[in-house]
Design a protein around this motif. Structure first.
Motif, PDB file in Angstrom:
ATOM      1  N   ILE A  72       5.252   5.566  77.452  1.00 20.24           N
ATOM      2  CA  ILE A  72       5.726   6.777  78.128  1.00 20.24           C
ATOM      3  C   ILE A  72       4.517   7.584  78.609  1.00 20.24           C
ATOM      4  CG2 ILE A  72       7.985   7.011  77.045  1.00 20.24           C
ATOM      5  CD1 ILE A  72       6.753   8.901  74.997  1.00 20.24           C
ATOM      6  N   GLU A  73       4.793   8.593  79.414  1.00 17.59           N
ATOM      7  CA  GLU A  73       3.744   9.464  79.992  1.00 17.59           C
ATOM      8  C   GLU A  73       2.653   8.619  80.631  1.00 17.59           C
ATOM      9  OE1 GLU A  73       2.378  12.356  77.183  1.00 17.59           O
ATOM     10  OE2 GLU A  73       4.381  13.194  76.911  1.00 17.59           O
ATOM     11  N   ASP A  74       3.071   7.719  81.509  1.00 16.79           N
ATOM     12  CA  ASP A  74       2.132   6.888  82.256  1.00 16.79           C
ATOM     13  C   ASP A  74       1.189   6.102  81.337  1.00 16.79           C
ATOM     14  OD1 ASP A  74       1.212   5.886  84.626  1.00 16.79           O
ATOM     15  OD2 ASP A  74      -0.279   7.463  84.933  1.00 16.79           O
ATOM     16  N   GLY A  75       1.716   5.634  80.235  1.00 16.93           N
ATOM     17  CA  GLY A  75       0.927   4.784  79.329  1.00 16.93           C
ATOM     18  C   GLY A  75       0.114   5.545  78.303  1.00 16.93           C
ATOM     19  N   ASP A  76       0.271   6.866  78.229  1.00 20.25           N
ATOM     20  CA  ASP A  76      -0.486   7.661  77.247  1.00 20.25           C
ATOM     21  C   ASP A  76       0.014   7.463  75.827  1.00 20.25           C
ATOM     22  OD1 ASP A  76      -2.316   8.780  78.832  1.00 20.25           O
ATOM     23  OD2 ASP A  76      -1.444  10.797  78.915  1.00 20.25           O
ATOM     24  N   ARG A  77       1.333   7.321  75.688  1.00 17.08           N
ATOM     25  CA  ARG A  77       1.949   7.236  74.350  1.00 17.08           C
ATOM     26  C   ARG A  77       2.893   6.041  74.294  1.00 17.08           C
ATOM     27  NH1 ARG A  77       2.022  12.692  72.039  1.00 17.08           N
ATOM     28  NH2 ARG A  77       1.734  14.208  73.701  1.00 17.08           N
ATOM     29  N   LEU A  78       3.215   5.662  73.062  1.00 18.84           N
ATOM     30  CA  LEU A  78       4.201   4.615  72.835  1.00 18.84           C
ATOM     31  C   LEU A  78       5.420   5.256  72.178  1.00 18.84           C
ATOM     32  CD1 LEU A  78       4.774   1.509  72.725  1.00 18.84           C
ATOM     33  CD2 LEU A  78       3.703   1.509  70.469  1.00 18.84           C
ATOM     34  N   LEU A  79       6.605   4.920  72.687  1.00 19.97           N
ATOM     35  CA  LEU A  79       7.854   5.324  72.029  1.00 19.97           C
ATOM     36  C   LEU A  79       8.425   4.056  71.409  1.00 19.97           C
ATOM     37  CD1 LEU A  79      10.663   7.590  73.357  1.00 19.97           C
ATOM     38  CD2 LEU A  79      11.228   5.312  72.550  1.00 19.97           C
ATOM     39  N   TRP A  80       8.654   4.075  70.103  1.00 26.79           N
ATOM     40  CA  TRP A  80       9.037   2.853  69.377  1.00 26.79           C
ATOM     41  C   TRP A  80      10.280   3.120  68.527  1.00 26.79           C
ATOM     42  CZ3 TRP A  80       6.108  -1.865  69.019  1.00 26.79           C
ATOM     43  CH2 TRP A  80       6.576  -2.781  68.067  1.00 26.79           C
ATOM     44  N   GLY A  81      11.275   2.282  68.659  1.00 26.86           N
ATOM     45  CA  GLY A  81      12.482   2.427  67.845  1.00 26.86           C
ATOM     46  C   GLY A  81      12.755   1.163  67.067  1.00 26.86           C
ATOM     47  N   GLY A  82      13.464   1.311  65.980  1.00 21.12           N
ATOM     48  CA  GLY A  82      13.809   0.112  65.229  1.00 21.12           C
ATOM     49  C   GLY A  82      14.538   0.438  63.955  1.00 21.12           C
ATOM     50  N   ARG A  83      14.885  -0.601  63.233  1.00 21.49           N
ATOM     51  CA  ARG A  83      15.557  -0.545  61.933  1.00 21.49           C
ATOM     52  C   ARG A  83      16.940   0.081  62.057  1.00 21.49           C
ATOM     53  NH1 ARG A  83      12.143  -1.305  57.267  1.00 21.49           N
ATOM     54  NH2 ARG A  83      10.162  -2.032  58.053  1.00 21.49           N
ATOM     55  N   ILE A  84      17.863  -0.442  61.311  1.00 19.00           N
ATOM     56  CA  ILE A  84      19.189   0.178  61.260  1.00 19.00           C
ATOM     57  C   ILE A  84      19.681   0.182  59.822  1.00 19.00           C
ATOM     58  CG2 ILE A  84      20.076  -0.156  63.599  1.00 19.00           C
ATOM     59  CD1 ILE A  84      21.233  -2.763  62.809  1.00 19.00           C
ATOM     60  N   THR A  85      20.479   1.150  59.509  1.00 15.15           N
ATOM     61  CA  THR A  85      21.048   1.228  58.170  1.00 15.15           C
ATOM     62  C   THR A  85      22.366   1.995  58.250  1.00 15.15           C
ATOM     63  OG1 THR A  85      20.791   2.201  55.989  1.00 15.15           O
ATOM     64  CG2 THR A  85      19.577   3.254  57.746  1.00 15.15           C
ATOM     65  N   THR A  86      23.255   1.706  57.326  1.00 14.38           N
ATOM     66  CA  THR A  86      24.487   2.488  57.284  1.00 14.38           C
ATOM     67  C   THR A  86      24.388   3.589  56.233  1.00 14.38           C
ATOM     68  OG1 THR A  86      25.415   0.904  55.737  1.00 14.38           O
ATOM     69  CG2 THR A  86      25.994   0.627  58.050  1.00 14.38           C
ATOM     70  N   GLN A  87      23.167   3.701  55.599  1.00 15.52           N
ATOM     71  CA  GLN A  87      22.991   4.816  54.669  1.00 15.52           C
ATOM     72  C   GLN A  87      22.730   6.064  55.509  1.00 15.52           C
ATOM     73  OE1 GLN A  87      19.720   3.094  52.757  1.00 15.52           O
ATOM     74  NE2 GLN A  87      20.984   1.579  51.716  1.00 15.52           N
ATOM     75  N   LYS A  88      23.475   7.115  55.252  1.00 18.72           N
ATOM     76  CA  LYS A  88      23.392   8.268  56.150  1.00 18.72           C
ATOM     77  C   LYS A  88      22.106   9.074  55.948  1.00 18.72           C
ATOM     78  CE  LYS A  88      28.180   9.146  57.326  1.00 18.72           C
ATOM     79  NZ  LYS A  88      29.277  10.072  57.137  1.00 18.72           N
ATOM     80  N   SER A  89      21.497   8.964  54.759  1.00 19.39           N
ATOM     81  CA  SER A  89      20.284   9.753  54.530  1.00 19.39           C
ATOM     82  C   SER A  89      19.116   9.111  55.271  1.00 19.39           C
ATOM     83  CB  SER A  89      19.971   9.782  53.047  1.00 19.39           C
ATOM     84  OG  SER A  89      19.868   8.462  52.582  1.00 19.39           O
ATOM     85  N   GLU A  90      18.115   9.916  55.618  1.00 18.12           N
ATOM     86  CA  GLU A  90      16.981   9.379  56.352  1.00 18.12           C
ATOM     87  C   GLU A  90      15.922   8.931  55.355  1.00 18.12           C
ATOM     88  OE1 GLU A  90      15.669  12.257  59.156  1.00 18.12           O
ATOM     89  OE2 GLU A  90      17.715  12.619  59.841  1.00 18.12           O
ATOM     90  N   PRO A  91      15.255   7.808  55.608  1.00 15.27           N
ATOM     91  CA  PRO A  91      14.209   7.412  54.663  1.00 15.27           C
ATOM     92  C   PRO A  91      13.064   8.418  54.736  1.00 15.27           C
ATOM     93  CG  PRO A  91      14.157   6.022  56.600  1.00 15.27           C
ATOM     94  CD  PRO A  91      15.338   6.927  56.755  1.00 15.27           C
ATOM     95  N   ARG A  92      12.527   8.739  53.577  1.00 20.14           N
ATOM     96  CA  ARG A  92      11.473   9.761  53.534  1.00 20.14           C
ATOM     97  C   ARG A  92      10.243   9.326  54.326  1.00 20.14           C
ATOM     98  NH1 ARG A  92      10.894  10.310  47.588  1.00 20.14           N
ATOM     99  NH2 ARG A  92      12.557   8.819  47.644  1.00 20.14           N
ATOM    100  N   ALA A  93       9.942   8.031  54.246  1.00 15.32           N
ATOM    101  CA  ALA A  93       8.684   7.568  54.837  1.00 15.32           C
ATOM    102  C   ALA A  93       8.900   6.942  56.212  1.00 15.32           C
ATOM    103  CB  ALA A  93       8.052   6.568  53.893  1.00 15.32           C
ATOM    104  N   LEU A  94       9.777   7.589  57.008  1.00 14.87           N
ATOM    105  CA  LEU A  94      10.163   7.028  58.304  1.00 14.87           C
ATOM    106  C   LEU A  94       8.974   6.677  59.198  1.00 14.87           C
ATOM    107  CD1 LEU A  94      12.271   6.465  60.415  1.00 14.87           C
ATOM    108  CD2 LEU A  94      12.483   8.901  60.821  1.00 14.87           C
ATOM    109  N   SER A  95       8.039   7.618  59.376  1.00 11.79           N
ATOM    110  CA  SER A  95       6.949   7.328  60.315  1.00 11.79           C
ATOM    111  C   SER A  95       6.055   6.220  59.776  1.00 11.79           C
ATOM    112  CB  SER A  95       6.147   8.570  60.680  1.00 11.79           C
ATOM    113  OG  SER A  95       5.923   9.360  59.575  1.00 11.79           O
ATOM    114  N   GLY A  96       5.851   6.167  58.450  1.00 15.49           N
ATOM    115  CA  GLY A  96       5.023   5.105  57.860  1.00 15.49           C
ATOM    116  C   GLY A  96       5.653   3.731  58.082  1.00 15.49           C
ATOM    117  N   LEU A  97       6.996   3.686  57.909  1.00 13.58           N
ATOM    118  CA  LEU A  97       7.710   2.407  58.083  1.00 13.58           C
ATOM    119  C   LEU A  97       7.541   1.871  59.499  1.00 13.58           C
ATOM    120  CD1 LEU A  97      11.277   2.875  56.504  1.00 13.58           C
ATOM    121  CD2 LEU A  97       9.532   1.251  55.824  1.00 13.58           C
ATOM    122  N   LEU A  98       7.793   2.754  60.481  1.00 14.43           N
ATOM    123  CA  LEU A  98       7.718   2.290  61.866  1.00 14.43           C
ATOM    124  C   LEU A  98       6.275   2.031  62.303  1.00 14.43           C
ATOM    125  CD1 LEU A  98      10.764   3.034  61.807  1.00 14.43           C
ATOM    126  CD2 LEU A  98      10.535   3.549  64.206  1.00 14.43           C
TER     127      LEU A  98
END
Ligand SMILES: Cc1cc2nc3c(=O)[nH]c(=O)nc-3n(C[C@H](O)[C@H](O)[C@H](O)COP(=O)(O)OP(=O)(O)OC[C@H]3O[C@@H](n4cnc5c(N)ncnc54)[C@H](O)[C@@H]3O)c2cc1C
Length: 424
Positions: free
Chosen positions: A289-315
């Motif tokens: 994104i932003e003409d190659g300045d940054r990366l936008l990255w998505g992934g992982r799925i879960t049916t647990q509604k709570s968010e994992p604490r270490a989200l940014s570390g995982l990705l």
């Protein structure tokens, strides 16, 4: 609630504030939910001459629609060849054509009235992480010839010339796909609805639907909407309003991060400017994104509604596993969102009972399908077509409650193990 702290909320080009509903109003149709499904339905209903009120419990685009990966492409969460097996070629093709209409609609809008805050990049490269031989090539040929999809096969050498990693093998390039800033798009739709006489009410949760003879009264904290018809578009975020649809829609969480600026490092790893993903059951999806300045990255799925604490570390670890040359990258923003899935992985577009419609459950493939079902739902409600009948096989079936959620989670884990073995 305000928008969550995401890259999108921090790069909004137009801040809007629509007042909550106050007092009583009367319209032809009340749309519940201000995500892309509700917004498109409302916009299209206005074009058919209906008066419309749209109730959003939080802010426009607060749900999945303002938090997603921004990949717009033809098709549905369920694969078209699976649909063909269940329904035959003619029905599958009719559904695929409707999905393409959704893609074209978004493209036309972001090139037109919704262009502000968009820097769309074309095409999508979907990759396999094990040598698939000729299998992918054969699917590409079938989907292109039978369904008219604009796909092209990429051999492994071509993939690796653009993406400097040995983790990927062959690829499928979807030439009708593109990526957008989804929250800017939601806001542009809302402004367009407002300018064309629709009434948008933020911070106006629909708390109850009262049935009367020939009309409904939809209750919020600040007032009441009297409407001839209602459209439910609350997806995975709707609770305690209409159990029949809520119990059919499984909330599935997925995660997105954006990196800090790192243009040179990214250029050493990724040359492809469009959307990139792998075809595992819970694969990675990302884009520059932003003409190659940054990366936008998505992934992982879960049916647990709570968010994992270490989200940014995982990705971060997921990114580094594919591109070791990006080791040490820093995450700027990390967030999660809920997608609404039915067990059949198709949207539910139906009149649940006389006067109460739903257009929802687009899963992880909602950017074109919310547009598609919004267009078709509005046509149906305005009495202009019966194309909604193409979606009749996909009912709002009970998804099993907490047991169904657990079963789905086990199914995902099973699929992840299958992915792992495919790669071995
Ligand atoms: C992290 C993430 C990444 C994704 N990436 C992609 C992608 O790259 N490409 C793609 O095609 N799809 C993607 N998706 C899926 C896509 O975002 C969704 O399918 C789509 O946005 C769903 O839109 P919607 O309008 O049905 O629901 P939502 O956008 O979730 O909107 C529902 C709205 O209804 C409101 N609401 C609920 N109940 C009430 C009530 N009682 N009264 C008033 N308002 C109510 C909520 O506040 C919410 O704003 C992703 C989803 C997520 C979460």
């Amino acid at each position: 609630m305000p928008h969550i702290d995401s890259y999108y909320a921090n790069t909004l080009v137009a801040k809007t504030d629509f007042a909550p509903l106050s007092g009583n109003i009367e319209v032809d149709v009340c749309v519940i939910g201000g995500g892309l499904a509700g917004l498109t339905t409302a916009r299209e209903l206005l074009k058919h001459g209906k008066s419309v009120a749209l109730l959003e419990g939080n802010k426009i685009g607060w749900g999945a629609s303002g938090r997603n990966g921004g990949f717009v492409s033809d098709g549905y969460a369920e694969g078209i060849l699976n649909l063909e097996k269940k329904l035959g070629v003619a029905h599958a093709k009719a559904l695929f054509d409707i999905s393409r209409e959704g893609t074209a609609y978004v493209r036309q809008n972001i090139e037109g009235f919704a262009a502000n805050g968009q820097l769309p990049q074309q095409n999508w490269l979907n990759l396999v992480r094990h040598d698939a031989g000729d299998k992918l090539k054969q699917s590409v040929e079938k989907l292109s010839t039978v369904y008219g999809a604009n796909y092209q096969f990429w051999p492994t050498e071509q993939v690796r010339a653009q993406l400097k990693t040995t983790r990927y093998f062959q690829g499928l390039e979807d030439k009708s796909a593109f990526h957008i800033h989804p929250l800017n798009y939601c806001i542009a739709l809302a402004k367009d609805i407002d300018q064309n006489g629709g009434q948008i009410c933020e911070r106006s949760e629909a708390r109850a639907i009262h049935k009367h003879d020939g009309h409904f009264k939809i209750e919020t904290a600040g007032g009441m909407v009297k409407a001839g018809q209602v459209v439910l578009c609350g997806s995975a975020y709707m609770h305690d309003l209409f159990p029949k649809i809520e119990s059919a829609v499984l909330p599935v969480a997925t995660y997105v991060v954006t990196t800090k600026r790192m243009k040179e490092q990214l250029a050493s790893a990724i040359s492809f400017k469009g959307c990139i993903s792998d075809n595992r059951r819970a694969g990675d999806y990302y884009r520059l994104i932003e003409d190659g300045d940054r990366l936008l990255w998505g992934g992982r799925i879960t049916t647990q509604k709570s968010e994992p604490r270490a989200l940014s570390g995982l990705l971060r670890r997921d990114i580094e596993a594919i591109y070791p040359q990006l080791a040490g990258l820093e995450i700027d923003k990390a967030w999660s969102g809920l997608m609404g899935y039915c067990t059949h992985k198709m949207p539910v577009l139906a009149e649940l009972e006389p006067g109460i419609w739903t257009a929802t459950a687009t899963g992880g493939h909602g950017l074109n399908t919310t547009a598609a079902i919004g267009i078709v739902a509005a046509e149906a409600i305005a009495g202009k077509s019966d194309r909604y009948k193409h979606f009749a096989p996909f009912k709002a079936q009970w998804a099993g409650g907490p047991v169904g959620r657990l079963a789905t989670q086990f199914a995902y884990w099973g699929m992840q193990i299958q992915d792992y073995w495919d790669e071995r």
